[in-house]
Design a protein around this motif. Structure first.
Motif, PDB file in Angstrom:
ATOM      1  N   LEU A   1       0.881  -1.084   0.135  1.00 24.01           N
ATOM      2  CA  LEU A   1       0.005   0.018  -0.072  1.00 24.01           C
ATOM      3  C   LEU A   1       0.807   1.437  -0.149  1.00 24.01           C
ATOM      4  O   LEU A   1       0.629   2.079  -0.642  1.00 24.01           O
ATOM      5  N   LEU A   2       2.033   1.266   0.830  1.00 21.12           N
ATOM      6  CA  LEU A   2       2.964   2.491   0.899  1.00 21.12           C
ATOM      7  C   LEU A   2       3.500   2.794  -0.304  1.00 21.12           C
ATOM      8  O   LEU A   2       3.763   3.691  -0.959  1.00 21.12           O
ATOM      9  N   ASP A   3       3.753   1.415  -1.130  1.00 19.59           N
ATOM     10  CA  ASP A   3       4.578   1.476  -2.411  1.00 19.59           C
ATOM     11  C   ASP A   3       3.618   2.109  -3.591  1.00 19.59           C
ATOM     12  O   ASP A   3       4.151   2.793  -4.386  1.00 19.59           O
ATOM     13  N   ARG A   4       2.285   2.051  -3.580  1.00 24.13           N
ATOM     14  CA  ARG A   4       1.548   2.596  -4.581  1.00 24.13           C
ATOM     15  C   ARG A   4       1.572   3.941  -4.063  1.00 24.13           C
ATOM     16  O   ARG A   4       1.356   4.691  -5.214  1.00 24.13           O
ATOM     17  N   LEU A   5       1.373   4.217  -3.146  1.00 27.62           N
ATOM     18  CA  LEU A   5       1.200   5.869  -2.686  1.00 27.62           C
ATOM     19  C   LEU A   5       2.382   6.692  -3.031  1.00 27.62           C
ATOM     20  O   LEU A   5       2.405   7.720  -3.502  1.00 27.62           O
ATOM     21  N   VAL A   6       3.668   5.921  -2.952  1.00 29.47           N
ATOM     22  CA  VAL A   6       4.989   6.672  -3.266  1.00 29.47           C
ATOM     23  C   VAL A   6       4.907   6.879  -4.835  1.00 29.47           C
ATOM     24  O   VAL A   6       5.330   7.627  -5.415  1.00 29.47           O
ATOM     25  N   LYS A   7       4.413   5.689  -5.361  1.00 33.84           N
ATOM     26  CA  LYS A   7       4.657   5.674  -6.997  1.00 33.84           C
ATOM     27  C   LYS A   7       3.699   6.867  -7.499  1.00 33.84           C
ATOM     28  O   LYS A   7       4.249   7.593  -8.582  1.00 33.84           O
ATOM     29  N   ASP A   8       2.515   6.985  -6.909  1.00 33.67           N
ATOM     30  CA  ASP A   8       1.666   8.203  -7.140  1.00 33.67           C
ATOM     31  C   ASP A   8       2.369   9.474  -7.000  1.00 33.67           C
ATOM     32  O   ASP A   8       2.236  10.209  -7.743  1.00 33.67           O
ATOM     33  N   ILE A   9       3.138   9.424  -5.942  1.00 35.39           N
ATOM     34  CA  ILE A   9       3.784  10.986  -5.385  1.00 35.39           C
ATOM     35  C   ILE A   9       4.869  11.183  -6.502  1.00 35.39           C
ATOM     36  O   ILE A   9       4.980  12.268  -6.852  1.00 35.39           O
ATOM     37  N   VAL A  10       5.549  10.151  -6.811  1.00 38.44           N
ATOM     38  CA  VAL A  10       6.900  10.180  -7.830  1.00 38.44           C
ATOM     39  C   VAL A  10       6.075  10.777  -9.120  1.00 38.44           C
ATOM     40  O   VAL A  10       6.793  11.712  -9.965  1.00 38.44           O
ATOM     41  N   THR A  11       5.040  10.084  -9.638  1.00 41.61           N
ATOM     42  CA  THR A  11       4.699  10.249 -11.171  1.00 41.61           C
ATOM     43  C   THR A  11       4.055  11.803 -11.183  1.00 41.61           C
ATOM     44  O   THR A  11       4.108  12.191 -12.252  1.00 41.61           O
ATOM     45  N   GLU A  12       3.860  12.467 -10.137  1.00 38.97           N
ATOM     46  CA  GLU A  12       3.188  13.731 -10.269  1.00 38.97           C
ATOM     47  C   GLU A  12       4.267  14.777  -9.634  1.00 38.97           C
ATOM     48  O   GLU A  12       3.851  15.995  -9.811  1.00 38.97           O
ATOM     49  N   SER A  13       5.550  14.388  -9.433  1.00 36.43           N
ATOM     50  CA  SER A  13       6.426  15.456  -8.656  1.00 36.43           C
ATOM     51  C   SER A  13       7.238  15.642 -10.021  1.00 36.43           C
ATOM     52  O   SER A  13       7.883  14.865 -10.929  1.00 36.43           O
ATOM     53  N   ASP A  14       7.753  16.802  -9.903  1.00 40.50           N
ATOM     54  CA  ASP A  14       8.764  17.261 -10.802  1.00 40.50           C
ATOM     55  C   ASP A  14      10.132  17.384 -10.113  1.00 40.50           C
ATOM     56  O   ASP A  14      11.182  17.803 -10.444  1.00 40.50           O
TER      57      ASP A  14
END
Length: 727
Positions: free
Chosen positions: A153-166
């Motif tokens: 679950l944490l991994d999925r959230l981190v992926k979301d954060i990374v994909t939207e981060s510049d």
């Protein structure tokens, strides 16, 4: 600042309680306290609270304290809301440290805490990405299923954060990824492939540019025991391959090195994927791949013989694509490296691979002849050994290559010399492949040229036994092969054509190693009178089992279409008396019970009886048998060969037959002396051999026996009986 004055003792006590509900309620109290402090801007007290939660709780030896500390840090972050980023340096490290806790429940709460922290800070979280990724990588393989689930679950959230981060740095991430790509744990592999796929889907992140860094790891996963992992890795590779096809700039070179290694994988799926990539690279790579052609070829050739049909098909298509590319050495094309690969693959156990290796050598010869000849010493021995290949196709291709090399006179001589040497040291090569090799070379390099060169070499051959065997083999090929029909036609004109005469004389020198070969040559050249002289020159030692076997073959060959002209000449017995004498001479040498004797006798019975009239026989004995028969001949002429006239009975068309006969007798004398010497040496080396020889005396015809006359060449006159014709 004393945090104890900020947080009530009861809250701290409940935060370390063994009951989750009490810890949760205490965390909510902490959240409220921090939120109040944040609203007042009292960050010093907030720092004190965080330090208290860290030192007294997360680093506590008591598991419940550590659990309370983690939930408290998460609650503090929630209380800070937008101001949490300035305290992350204090909050995140103790949580990350808890991922390695021995207690699985602590690790679980660490995942939960970091999840809640990440939800609050979002993009500000990126500065800790590498540490978080490392922790998640380890947790993905955790022994506790609940921890794995929380980490997921944490991994999925981190992926979301990374994909939207510049702020995410792919350059810093790739080394981290590369270090872990060869991990064998299936959960870690799934974790890594998941991250590769997600990052590749982000338009602003150029994963393709870093593909060489983790490509080998992806290929390594294709052979995983888990079907799901193999499928995920294959899906990722397929996506990257499609991107490569659409990308104007790709680092083909580094990836080609990886693909070459993976094409040799023991796993079929890995080999198929690798060879498929290589196929696309060959079509797309252009000049970038030129320095890697040798390595690529080294991967393709073994796959051409793969047990899996799909791999064989793709490998063949790739091979054709690669061979079709026209490059020059100046562009970095390494002819020597390609030749080295082809030479090495000539030792492959698979015929298809050896065939394609030879096609490459042939192609290089046609396109880069000068460069290939510079490396001739490196490949020549291997090409000669390939003549012993069990495959006829391989042998024929090797001969094509040899013939291409031998277009130059010096290389032609080199080839024939080494070919004879190979025949000498490998009797089975001559026996099994001799005819095929000689016939093919005659087609490719001109039969007359080949036979002249072979004869020149064999004339001075020191190994008399080998010379005799080799000449017999060449003679049989000459008499039977359709490829040598032109050579036979030329020899038939030896008495009237200067070229035919030169060829006859050239072959005669080495054909002297075998009496039956000389007789066959004379029959082919229609020098019947000389053939008769050769027969009369034979002595007891010459007529052994080997001789009779060869004579048997000759008699049978006389019944084939090749000697149809000779049989037709028997229709004019008066004109071809020397031919009759030769045939009767051969008949007299054959055992009466042999099949060859019966065949030849049957043939001679069909000769018109007029040839045996008393008058003609009288003329034959007088030495001038043609004066009545050849009524059309000019007055004063003397017959020296059947059907031909000249003023010198020993010379015709420049052929000195008397000298030729002496040449033959001298060579046969050498053979007799060699045979006598060999037998004497055998007797000296082994007394048992001598004893067995006595026992086998009734079969002594199996080997030539020495006689008192072997020490000197027998004179021609000593072998003529009364009334015999002088030749």
């Amino acid at each position: 600042m004393d945090a104890l004055s900020v947080i009530p003792a009861a809250v701290l006590r409940n935060l370390s309680d063994k009951l989750y509900e009490k810890r949760k309620n205490a965390a909510l109290e902490v959240e409220g306290i921090v939120k109040t402090l944040a609203a007042a801007g009292d960050h010093d007290k907030i720092t004190a609270v965080i330090n208290l939660l860290t030192t007294e709780f997360t680093f506590s030896p008591q598991a419940n304290h550590r659990k309370g500390g983690l939930i408290g840090l998460a609650a503090a972050t929630v209380g800070l809301t937008s101001e949490a980023s300035q305290h992350l340096e204090q909050i995140v490290p103790p949580v990350l440290n808890s991922f390695a806790d021995q207690d699985s429940r602590v690790r679980y709460y660490a995942c939960e805490a970091l999840y809640n922290i990440a939800k609050v800070v979002r993009g500000d979280f990126i500065v800790f990405f590498n540490q978080i990724f490392d922790a998640l990588c380890k947790l993905s393989a955790d022994s506790d299923a609940n921890v794995q689930s929380a980490a997921h679950l944490l991994d999925r959230l981190v992926k979301d954060i990374v994909t939207e981060s510049d702020q995410f740095s792919i350059e810093e991430f790739i080394p981290l990824l590369r270090e872990r790509m060869n991990v064998l744990n299936p959960y870690v592999r799934q974790f890594l492939v998941g991250w590769i796929t997600v990052l590749d889907s982000v338009p602003d992140i150029d994963m393709l540019g870093f593909l060489p860094d983790f490509l080998d790891g992806l290929f390594n996963m294709l052979s995983d025991s888990s079907h799901e992992i193999r499928q995920q890795a294959d899906s990722a590779l397929s996506e990257f391959l499609q991107e490569i096809k659409n990308s104007p700039s790709v680092d083909y070179g580094r990836m080609a090195e990886i693909l070459v290694q993976r094409a040799a994988s023991p796993d079929e799926f890995t080999r198929l994927t690798a060879i498929t990539w290589i196929y696309e690279f060959v079509k797309l790579g252009g000049d970038q791949l030129v320095p890697y052609y040798a390595d690529i070829l080294g991967a393709i050739l073994p796959c051409i013989s793969d047990k899996e049909e799909k791999i064989r098909v793709v490998a063949r298509e790739t091979n054709e694509e690669l061979r079709a590319i026209q490059v020059v050495p100046a562009e970095g094309f390494d002819v020597g490296a390609i030749l080295s690969i082809a030479r090495r693959q000539l030792s492959s156990e698979w015929e298809s691979t050896r065939v394609e290796a030879l096609h490459w050598i042939s192609t290089l010869l046609n396109r880069h002849r000068a460069e290939v000849l510079n490396f001739l010493n490196d490949i020549f021995d291997t090409l000669l050994k390939a003549l012993s290949d069990p495959s006829d196709e391989v042998v024929l291709l090797v001969l094509d290559v040899h013939a291409c090399i031998a277009k130059d006179p010096q290389h032609f001589r080199h080839l024939v010399v080494f070919l004879v040497h190979n025949f000498r040291v490998d009797n089975s090569l001559l026996e099994k492949r001799g005819a095929l090799i000689i016939r093919r070379l005659c087609v490719l390099l001109d039969a007359e040229r080949v036979y002249r060169e072979l004869s020149m070499i064999l004339e001075g051959e020191a190994d008399l036994d080998f010379a005799s065997i080799m000449v017999q083999a060449l003679n049989l090929i000459l008499l039977t092969s359709s490829e040598l029909a032109g050579l036979r036609s030329l020899l038939k004109q030896s008495l009237v054509n200067p070229t035919g005469k030169d060829l006859f004389v050239s072959l005669y020198a080495s054909w002297c190693h075998s009496p039956m070969a000389i007789i066959s040559l004379c029959l082919l050249a229609q020098t019947y009178q000389h053939a008769s002289s050769v027969i009369l020159s034979l002595v007891e030692e010459d007529i052994n089992v080997k001789f009779l076997v060869q004579l048997d073959k000759l008699v049978r060959l006389l019944e084939t279409p090749i000697f149809a002209y000779l049989r037709l000449q028997l229709l004019e017995p008066g004109r071809y008396i020397w031919l009759l004498k030769v045939l009767y001479g051969l008949l007299m040498l054959l055992p009466q019970q042999s099949a060859a004797f019966k065949i030849l006798r049957t043939r001679l019975k069909t000769v018109p009886p007029s040839s045996f009239s008393g008058e003609q026989m009288k003329q034959t004995s007088s030495g001038n048998p043609y004066s009545q028969i050849l009524h059309h001949m000019p007055s004063g002429s003397q017959v020296i060969e059947d059907g031909d006239v000249n003023h010198d009975a020993n010379v015709h068309n420049g052929i000195n037959f008397a000298s030729r006969l002496q040449q033959f007798e001298h060579m046969q004398h050498q053979h007799r002396m060699h045979s006598k010497s060999s037998q004497a040496q055998s007797r000296n080396n082994s007394t048992s051999y001598s004893s067995s020889k006595e026992v086998q005396r009734p079969e002594e015809a199996r080997r030539p026996m020495p006689t008192s006359e072997m020490n000197k060449p027998p004179s021609r006159s000593s072998r003529r009986g009364p009334g015999q014709l002088q030749v």
